[in-house]
Design a protein around this motif. Structure first.
Motif, short mmCIF file in Angstrom:
data_model
loop_
_atom_site.label_atom_id
_atom_site.label_comp_id
_atom_site.label_asym_id
_atom_site.label_seq_id
_atom_site.Cartn_x
_atom_site.Cartn_y
_atom_site.Cartn_z
N CYS A 73 1.30 -0.84 -0.14
CA CYS A 73 0.32 0.13 -0.03
C CYS A 73 1.34 1.10 -0.27
CB CYS A 73 -0.91 -0.12 1.27
SG CYS A 73 -0.78 0.01 2.88
N LYS A 74 0.03 2.41 -0.33
CA LYS A 74 0.81 3.22 -0.21
C LYS A 74 0.40 4.21 0.62
CE LYS A 74 2.35 3.52 -4.85
NZ LYS A 74 2.08 1.94 -5.05
N CYS A 75 -0.91 4.08 2.07
CA CYS A 75 -1.11 4.90 3.06
C CYS A 75 -0.06 6.12 3.61
CB CYS A 75 -1.64 3.79 3.76
SG CYS A 75 -2.88 2.60 2.81
N LYS B 200 -1.32 9.17 5.45
CA LYS B 200 -2.29 10.03 6.23
C LYS B 200 -3.33 8.96 7.57
CE LYS B 200 -1.83 14.85 4.23
NZ LYS B 200 -2.58 15.77 3.57
N SER B 201 -3.39 7.83 6.24
CA SER B 201 -4.85 6.98 6.73
C SER B 201 -3.92 6.32 7.72
CB SER B 201 -5.80 6.75 5.76
OG SER B 201 -4.93 5.64 4.98
N SER B 202 -3.13 5.87 7.64
CA SER B 202 -2.73 4.92 8.20
C SER B 202 -2.93 3.27 8.05
CB SER B 202 -2.10 5.36 9.84
OG SER B 202 -1.30 6.52 9.89
N CYS B 203 -3.24 2.97 6.71
CA CYS B 203 -3.57 1.57 6.83
C CYS B 203 -5.30 1.35 6.88
CB CYS B 203 -3.35 0.62 6.73
SG CYS B 203 -2.05 0.71 5.83
N LYS C 126 -7.94 2.48 6.18
CA LYS C 126 -9.17 3.04 5.19
C LYS C 126 -9.65 2.16 4.45
CE LYS C 126 -9.78 7.70 6.18
NZ LYS C 126 -11.30 7.93 6.45
N CYS D 246 -7.42 0.62 1.84
CA CYS D 246 -6.31 0.56 1.25
C CYS D 246 -5.67 -1.56 1.53
CB CYS D 246 -5.71 0.32 2.96
SG CYS D 246 -4.12 -0.32 2.84
#
Length: 102
Positions: A88-90, A92-95, A97, A100
């Motif tokens: 993943c490329k998360c 800000k959301s820290s995975c 969402k 992801c």
């Protein structure tokens, strides 16, 4: 050449020479698509090859498969596990969402 399951692309402005064109990303020609001003055809082979080369120069992994299948560690027959090859490329959301791939 698209199969019956593929709907084809609907590209309008990219001339089907960008990675978000599903035909171009699969390195296939547009056949039976609903795109406009398409250059992903045999008639535009020189332009298409230049676009593929430029895309590969920017990102060598561009045309590789996004998902890979692995045999599940449980060893059960017909049990494969599909994983995302690049992760993943998360940021800000820290995975957290649902979109992801983790």
């Amino acid at each position: 050449e698209n199969t019956e399951n593929d709907k084809g692309c609907n590209c309008r402005n990219s001339k089907c020479l960008k990675l978000y064109c599903q035909c171009f990303a699969a390195e296939k020609y547009c056949v039976g698509c609903k795109c406009s001003d398409c250059q992903n055809t045999v008639a535009y082979e020189n332009i298409r090859q230049k676009a593929i080369t430029d895309t590969r120069n920017r990102n060598p992994q561009a045309f590789k498969a996004k998902f890979s299948s692995k045999i599940s560690p449980s060893g059960a027959p017909n049990s494969t596990q599909t994983t995302h090859t690049t992760g993943c490329k998360c940021i800000k959301s820290s995975c957290l969402k649902k979109y992801c791939v983790c």
